[in-house]
Design a protein around this motif. Structure first.
Motif, PDB file in Angstrom:
ATOM      1  N   UNK A   1       6.806  66.446  31.113  1.00 21.88           N
ATOM      2  CA  UNK A   1       5.607  66.491  30.057  1.00 21.88           C
ATOM      3  C   UNK A   1       4.656  65.122  30.406  1.00 21.88           C
ATOM      4  N   UNK A   2       3.392  65.265  30.222  1.00 22.63           N
ATOM      5  CA  UNK A   2       2.280  64.390  30.733  1.00 22.63           C
ATOM      6  C   UNK A   2       2.790  63.090  30.161  1.00 22.63           C
ATOM      7  N   UNK A   3       3.163  62.756  28.822  1.00 20.10           N
ATOM      8  CA  UNK A   3       3.609  61.447  28.526  1.00 20.10           C
ATOM      9  C   UNK A   3       4.764  60.876  29.051  1.00 20.10           C
ATOM     10  N   UNK A   4       5.734  61.621  29.231  1.00 15.77           N
ATOM     11  CA  UNK A   4       6.963  61.202  30.028  1.00 15.77           C
ATOM     12  C   UNK A   4       6.880  60.918  31.326  1.00 15.77           C
ATOM     13  N   UNK A   5       6.017  61.492  31.919  1.00 15.70           N
ATOM     14  CA  UNK A   5       5.755  61.467  33.391  1.00 15.70           C
ATOM     15  C   UNK A   5       4.837  60.204  33.775  1.00 15.70           C
ATOM     16  N   UNK A   6       4.047  59.921  33.006  1.00 19.03           N
ATOM     17  CA  UNK A   6       2.925  58.998  33.013  1.00 19.03           C
ATOM     18  C   UNK A   6       3.635  57.673  32.763  1.00 19.03           C
ATOM     19  N   UNK A   7       4.742  57.761  31.735  1.00 21.01           N
ATOM     20  CA  UNK A   7       5.389  56.302  31.433  1.00 21.01           C
ATOM     21  C   UNK A   7       6.316  56.295  32.556  1.00 21.01           C
TER      22      UNK A   7
ATOM     23  N   UNK B   1      -1.388  61.097  42.383  1.00 24.64           N
ATOM     24  CA  UNK B   1      -2.373  62.367  42.310  1.00 24.64           C
ATOM     25  C   UNK B   1      -1.951  63.788  42.209  1.00 24.64           C
ATOM     26  N   UNK B   2      -0.686  64.170  42.947  1.00 24.27           N
ATOM     27  CA  UNK B   2      -0.040  65.336  43.117  1.00 24.27           C
ATOM     28  C   UNK B   2       0.709  65.498  41.704  1.00 24.27           C
ATOM     29  N   UNK B   3       1.219  64.339  41.089  1.00 21.80           N
ATOM     30  CA  UNK B   3       1.919  64.292  39.831  1.00 21.80           C
ATOM     31  C   UNK B   3       0.718  64.744  38.619  1.00 21.80           C
ATOM     32  N   UNK B   4      -0.443  64.282  38.842  1.00 18.51           N
ATOM     33  CA  UNK B   4      -1.458  64.597  37.787  1.00 18.51           C
ATOM     34  C   UNK B   4      -1.906  65.873  38.117  1.00 18.51           C
ATOM     35  N   UNK B   5      -2.105  66.496  39.208  1.00 16.71           N
ATOM     36  CA  UNK B   5      -2.603  67.685  39.391  1.00 16.71           C
ATOM     37  C   UNK B   5      -1.697  68.797  39.010  1.00 16.71           C
ATOM     38  N   UNK B   6      -0.246  68.498  39.314  1.00 22.71           N
ATOM     39  CA  UNK B   6       0.594  69.611  38.438  1.00 22.71           C
ATOM     40  C   UNK B   6       0.808  69.536  37.150  1.00 22.71           C
ATOM     41  N   UNK B   7       0.731  68.459  36.660  1.00 27.75           N
ATOM     42  CA  UNK B   7       0.478  68.395  35.113  1.00 27.75           C
ATOM     43  C   UNK B   7      -0.730  69.110  34.567  1.00 27.75           C
ATOM     44  N   UNK B   8      -2.069  68.969  35.217  1.00 26.71           N
ATOM     45  CA  UNK B   8      -3.280  69.666  34.865  1.00 26.71           C
ATOM     46  C   UNK B   8      -2.902  71.051  35.068  1.00 26.71           C
TER      47      UNK B   8
ATOM     48  N   UNK C   1      -3.620  57.540  26.154  1.00 29.58           N
ATOM     49  CA  UNK C   1      -2.785  56.990  25.203  1.00 29.58           C
ATOM     50  C   UNK C   1      -1.676  56.213  25.539  1.00 29.58           C
ATOM     51  N   UNK C   2      -1.107  56.548  26.833  1.00 30.43           N
ATOM     52  CA  UNK C   2      -0.141  55.910  27.537  1.00 30.43           C
ATOM     53  C   UNK C   2      -0.744  54.350  28.013  1.00 30.43           C
ATOM     54  N   UNK C   3      -1.963  54.690  28.567  1.00 34.16           N
ATOM     55  CA  UNK C   3      -2.391  53.316  29.077  1.00 34.16           C
ATOM     56  C   UNK C   3      -2.859  52.346  28.087  1.00 34.16           C
ATOM     57  N   UNK C   4      -3.391  52.967  27.013  1.00 37.75           N
ATOM     58  CA  UNK C   4      -3.900  52.112  25.624  1.00 37.75           C
ATOM     59  C   UNK C   4      -2.535  51.210  25.171  1.00 37.75           C
ATOM     60  N   UNK C   5      -1.338  51.774  25.330  1.00 35.74           N
ATOM     61  CA  UNK C   5      -0.033  51.285  24.871  1.00 35.74           C
ATOM     62  C   UNK C   5       0.453  50.074  25.724  1.00 35.74           C
ATOM     63  N   UNK C   6       0.086  49.983  27.125  1.00 36.42           N
ATOM     64  CA  UNK C   6       0.455  49.011  27.808  1.00 36.42           C
ATOM     65  C   UNK C   6       0.164  47.669  27.448  1.00 36.42           C
TER      66      UNK C   6
ATOM     67  N   UNK D   1      -3.794  66.736  29.663  1.00 38.62           N
ATOM     68  CA  UNK D   1      -3.137  65.464  30.444  1.00 38.62           C
ATOM     69  C   UNK D   1      -3.982  64.363  30.310  1.00 38.62           C
ATOM     70  N   UNK D   2      -5.232  64.142  30.289  1.00 41.27           N
ATOM     71  CA  UNK D   2      -6.074  63.128  30.394  1.00 41.27           C
ATOM     72  C   UNK D   2      -5.903  62.492  28.912  1.00 41.27           C
ATOM     73  N   UNK D   3      -5.655  62.817  27.957  1.00 39.41           N
ATOM     74  CA  UNK D   3      -5.323  62.453  26.610  1.00 39.41           C
ATOM     75  C   UNK D   3      -4.100  61.649  26.622  1.00 39.41           C
ATOM     76  N   UNK D   4      -3.209  62.306  27.107  1.00 45.71           N
ATOM     77  CA  UNK D   4      -1.848  61.629  27.279  1.00 45.71           C
ATOM     78  C   UNK D   4      -2.008  60.506  28.158  1.00 45.71           C
ATOM     79  N   UNK D   5      -2.487  60.505  29.285  1.00 45.86           N
ATOM     80  CA  UNK D   5      -2.708  59.507  29.991  1.00 45.86           C
ATOM     81  C   UNK D   5      -3.474  58.222  29.516  1.00 45.86           C
TER      82      UNK D   5
END
Length: 69
Positions: free
Chosen positions: A20-26, A43-50, A64-69, A58-62
């Motif tokens: 799931x996008x949030x879980x993978x990015x975290x 890049x491969x993880x990003x493209x697979x999620x897309x 959101x995760x980056x804002x919380x760092x 995916x971009x929204x989830x990414x």
């Protein structure tokens, strides 16, 4: 994991993460993992999620995760 000569890319464990996008990015941005990826892995993880979830989701989830760092 292999019977060959150990090198720096030799895996010591296998981590299973829900695809799931949030879980993978975290997971990718964890402090103990962030600098240990092969050059194309993020890049491969990003493209697979897309492919599975759509670019917008995916971009929204990414973001959101980056804002919380």
């Amino acid at each position: 994991m292999s019977r060959g000569v150990a090198d720096r890319w030799e895996h010591q464990a296998i981590d299973y993460v829900p695809f799931r996008p949030t879980t993978v990015v975290k997971y990718m941005l964890r402090p103990d993992r962030i600098h240990r990826w092969a050059p194309l892995a993020p890049a491969l993880f990003h493209l697979s999620l897309v492919h599975a979830y759509s670019r917008t989701h995916v971009e929204r989830a990414e973001a959101q995760v980056l804002r919380r760092l």
